[in-house]
Design an enzyme around this catalytic site. Structure first.
Site, PDB file in Angstrom:
ATOM      1  CE  LYS A  55       2.780  -4.677   2.660  1.00  0.00           C
ATOM      2  NZ  LYS A  55       1.881  -5.828   2.740  1.00  0.00           N
ATOM      3  CB  SER A 309       4.340   0.304   8.401  1.00  0.00           C
ATOM      4  OG  SER A 309       3.342   1.233   8.010  1.00  0.00           O
TER       5      SER A 309
END
Length: 416
Positions: A55, A309
């Site tokens: 992110k 992720s």
């Protein structure tokens, strides 16, 4: 400069902008998984990113392009945790103020990490039960204070930054065949998928969502984003009620397959990655690896990249993760057992009904005044899921009246 439909996405410039900020995460060959699935499997380790998730890429790419006046007023974001940490890190690095809205149910570990990365440059506001709840509050605050909102996924600069994961993958493995990408709001899939497809349209892009939050799956069915009436928040990094409009537009033409993964399967993948590879991942970070069983026939002999992720997992959740894994794998079962009103019924249950590899993990009389004869909540863990039919048969043979709670979701949620 690369384009995706009518939108301009400059992944190359984004990669240059992020070069000295983000960590170039390793693309690791995994021998265990490769042998199991008969192909070459590589893990893109975004759990090793500076803030332990991808992110940061999108957040910094957007915030670093704000002008001085915008930076002086500060930024706002809404996040389940990982986007918050990326924004916090970016605020500290760029010297701007950030106000970060997070759902009240956000794991404490993610809140503390966000505070650490912001290091005095941010304020955290905990509000609402879901991401969508705190998003509404964040948008209202942004407008009232004339600040800049940094969306978690539905923005070209955010998508562009997330797409740099794909830039690194292609540089490290130019002849890959398949990439499996987790989807929450869709920013990662939109960025990575578009970059890879533009360089080699033969690369297969597979999106994966948790079964309890199928926002992209339902949008693809409907032909447009839809708002889900309710979601399972367990895979918190991918639990979004509505996919982004832009991410949907950029993803629908590049996704070759879209899979829904049961939450229990995700839990099993978390435990295997930890126990067999010493990799700590959060639920959303395990989605791509959990999907391998669902595409095993399609990936044989191919070069496959699973995007891991994130690794922001709260240790307090591990017992729940283990429980959900056991339930999904058929290794743990709960019953209401009504013991016959005859002497030695409880002893008979333990000595004759339980198999040699079975273990009672919970035993609780439901009516406290009827011990030794009333109904009891019993949890049993098996050594092998195939032992379950024999366990039920022994219960029947010894005339124990039982209700299988695992088969009744309402009863399960109420009692367990």
């Amino acid at each position: 400069m690369e384009t995706a439909t009518k939108h301009i996405l400059d992944f190359t410039s984004a990669a240059a902008r992020l070069k000295d900020v983000v960590r170039r995460t390793p693309l690791e060959y995994n021998a265990r998984l490769s042998e199991r699935y008969g192909c070459e499997i590589y893990l893109k380790r975004e759990d090793l990113q500076v803030v332990r998730s991808y992110k940061l890429r999108g957040a910094y790419n957007m915030i670093s392009q704000l002008n001085q006046e915008e930076l002086s007023r500060g930024v706002v974001c809404a996040s389940a945790g990982n986007h918050a940490q990326g924004v916090a890190f970016s605020c500290k690095r760029l010297g701007t103020k950030g106000v970060i809205f997070m759902p009240e149910i956000t794991p404490k570990q993610k809140v503390k990490q966000t505070e650490m990365f912001g290091n005095g440059n941010i304020e955290i506001v905990l509000v609402g039960d879901t991401f969508d709840d705190c998003l509404r509050e964040a948008l209202a605050y942004t407008e009232a204070h004339q600040m800049t909102f940094i969306p978690p996924f539905d923005n070209e600069r955010i998508i562009e930054g997330q797409g740099t994961v794909g830039v690194e993958i292609l540089e490290d493995l130019p002849d890959l065949d398949v990439v499996i990408v987790p989807i929450g709001g869709g920013g990662l899939a939109a960025g990575v998928g578009n970059y890879l497809k533009q360089h080699n349209h033969h690369i297969s892009v597979i999106g994966v969502e948790p079964e309890g939050a199928p926002s992209m799956f339902k949008a693809l069915e409907a032909g447009e984003p839809v708002t889900l009436p309710k979601i399972n928040r367990f895979v918190d990094g991918a639990a979004v009620k509505r996919i982004g409009h832009l991410t949907f537009e950029l993803s629908r033409d590049i996704l070759d397959d879209m899979l829904l993964i049961p939450e229990g399967k995700v839990c099993s993948a978390i435990l295997k990655l930890y126990n067999e590879d010493a990799i700590v991942v959060e639920p959303a970070g395990a989605l791509s690896v959990a999907a391998l069983d669902f595409v095993k026939d399609k990936i044989k002999g191919k070069k496959v990249v699973c995007v891991v992720s994130g690794g922001n997992n709260d240790i307090d959740r591990m017992q729940d993760i283990k429980e959900q894994s056991l339930l999904y794998e058929g290794l743990k079962h709960y019953f209401i057992v009504r013991f016959p009103q005859r002497p030695g019924a409880l002893k008979l249950f333990v000595s004759s009904v339980l198999g040699p590899g079975d273990d009672i993990t919970r035993f609780e009389f439901i009516k406290k005044t009827e011990r030794e004869s009333g109904p009891a909540l019993v949890g049993i863990e098996l050594k092998d899921a195939e032992d379950y039919p024999a366990l039920l048969k022994r219960m029947e043979e010894h005339r124990f009246d039982v209700i299988e709670i695992n088969r009744d979701q309402t009863l399960f949620e109420y009692l367990v």
